[in-house]
Motif scaffolding. Structure first.
Motif, short mmCIF file in Angstrom:
data_model
loop_
_atom_site.label_atom_id
_atom_site.label_comp_id
_atom_site.label_asym_id
_atom_site.label_seq_id
_atom_site.Cartn_x
_atom_site.Cartn_y
_atom_site.Cartn_z
N PHE A 28 2.99 -25.97 -6.06
CA PHE A 28 3.21 -26.99 -7.07
C PHE A 28 4.57 -26.82 -7.72
CE2 PHE A 28 1.09 -23.45 -9.07
CZ PHE A 28 1.75 -23.29 -10.28
N SER A 29 4.92 -27.81 -8.53
CA SER A 29 6.18 -27.78 -9.27
C SER A 29 5.92 -28.24 -10.69
CB SER A 29 7.20 -28.71 -8.61
OG SER A 29 8.40 -28.71 -9.33
N GLN A 30 6.66 -27.65 -11.62
CA GLN A 30 6.58 -28.04 -13.03
C GLN A 30 7.89 -28.61 -13.52
OE1 GLN A 30 3.12 -25.05 -14.51
NE2 GLN A 30 5.17 -24.29 -14.75
N SER A 31 8.90 -28.59 -12.65
CA SER A 31 10.17 -29.24 -12.93
C SER A 31 10.80 -29.64 -11.61
CB SER A 31 11.11 -28.32 -13.73
OG SER A 31 11.62 -27.30 -12.91
N TYR A 48 2.53 -14.42 -6.18
CA TYR A 48 3.26 -15.63 -6.54
C TYR A 48 4.72 -15.54 -6.09
CZ TYR A 48 -0.73 -16.17 -9.63
OH TYR A 48 -2.00 -16.28 -10.12
N ILE A 49 5.22 -16.66 -5.63
CA ILE A 49 6.65 -16.80 -5.34
C ILE A 49 7.13 -17.99 -6.15
CG2 ILE A 49 8.42 -17.28 -3.61
CD1 ILE A 49 6.55 -16.08 -1.51
N ARG A 50 8.16 -17.76 -6.95
CA ARG A 50 8.73 -18.83 -7.78
C ARG A 50 10.18 -19.04 -7.33
NH1 ARG A 50 8.84 -18.64 -14.35
NH2 ARG A 50 9.29 -20.85 -14.64
N ALA A 51 10.49 -20.24 -6.89
CA ALA A 51 11.84 -20.54 -6.41
C ALA A 51 12.48 -21.58 -7.31
CB ALA A 51 11.78 -21.07 -4.98
N HIS A 52 13.73 -21.32 -7.67
CA HIS A 52 14.53 -22.26 -8.45
C HIS A 52 15.66 -22.75 -7.57
CE1 HIS A 52 12.76 -21.67 -12.42
NE2 HIS A 52 12.61 -20.41 -12.07
N PHE A 53 15.84 -24.06 -7.53
CA PHE A 53 16.87 -24.69 -6.71
C PHE A 53 17.79 -25.51 -7.60
CE2 PHE A 53 12.97 -24.38 -4.17
CZ PHE A 53 13.41 -23.53 -3.17
N ARG A 54 18.68 -24.85 -8.27
CA ARG A 54 19.64 -25.54 -9.12
C ARG A 54 20.92 -25.74 -8.33
NH1 ARG A 54 17.68 -21.62 -13.39
NH2 ARG A 54 16.03 -22.81 -14.37
N SER A 55 21.70 -26.73 -8.72
CA SER A 55 22.94 -27.01 -7.99
C SER A 55 23.95 -25.87 -8.10
CB SER A 55 23.57 -28.30 -8.49
OG SER A 55 23.87 -28.20 -9.87
N ASN A 56 23.92 -25.14 -9.19
CA ASN A 56 24.88 -24.05 -9.37
C ASN A 56 24.32 -22.67 -9.07
OD1 ASN A 56 23.19 -24.03 -11.57
ND2 ASN A 56 24.79 -23.69 -13.08
N PHE A 57 23.00 -22.54 -8.92
CA PHE A 57 22.40 -21.24 -8.66
C PHE A 57 20.98 -21.41 -8.14
CE2 PHE A 57 20.10 -17.42 -10.12
CZ PHE A 57 20.85 -16.45 -9.48
N SER A 58 20.67 -20.75 -7.04
CA SER A 58 19.32 -20.74 -6.49
C SER A 58 18.82 -19.31 -6.48
CB SER A 58 19.32 -21.28 -5.06
OG SER A 58 19.72 -22.62 -5.05
N ILE A 74 2.85 -30.97 -10.71
CA ILE A 74 2.47 -31.81 -9.57
C ILE A 74 2.26 -30.93 -8.34
CG2 ILE A 74 4.87 -32.26 -8.98
CD1 ILE A 74 3.91 -35.07 -8.05
N ASP A 75 1.18 -31.22 -7.61
CA ASP A 75 0.91 -30.51 -6.37
C ASP A 75 1.87 -30.98 -5.29
OD1 ASP A 75 -1.25 -28.92 -7.24
OD2 ASP A 75 -2.58 -30.65 -7.09
N ILE A 76 2.33 -30.05 -4.47
CA ILE A 76 3.26 -30.35 -3.39
C ILE A 76 2.67 -29.81 -2.09
CG2 ILE A 76 5.60 -29.97 -2.53
CD1 ILE A 76 6.47 -29.50 -5.38
N PHE A 77 2.93 -30.49 -0.99
CA PHE A 77 2.48 -30.09 0.34
C PHE A 77 0.97 -29.81 0.40
CE2 PHE A 77 6.87 -28.23 -0.05
CZ PHE A 77 7.51 -29.25 0.64
#
Length: 90
Positions: A28-31, A48-58, A74-77
């Motif tokens: 899921f995603s919260q943002s 748990y694995i938490r991934a952040h995908f920001r344009s300036n830093f992942s 929101i649930d994903i996949f």
């Protein structure tokens, strides 16, 4: 520095051991720039694995626990939920 080959290889090996025969129980995603994966190991432990995908830093983090928000989540996949993890032999 965190995206170099050596670190990713070490991370792959550690995750392969940790997630062997684990089941994906939530995705899921919260943002708009975040993805949270929850796995249940064959021993019944949550991981748990938490991934952040920001344009300036992942980045990727591995929190010990995670509380899902009641709003803005929101649930994903959904087709991947309850699937066992498998790895390609390299």
């Amino acid at each position: 520095m965190h995206n170099n080959y050596y670190l990713i290889t070490q991370l792959y090996q550690a995750l392969q051991e940790k997630l062997r025969a684990a089941t994906l129980t939530a995705c899921f995603s919260q943002s708009k720039e975040e993805l949270i994966l929850e796995f249940l190991s064959s021993q019944g432990e949550a991981f748990y694995i938490r991934a952040h995908f920001r344009s300036n830093f992942s980045c990727v983090s591995f929190p010990q626990s995670f509380s899902r928000a009641k709003k803005n989540s929101i649930d994903i996949f959904p087709e991947l939920i309850d699937q066992k993890v498998s790895f390609l032999q390299g």
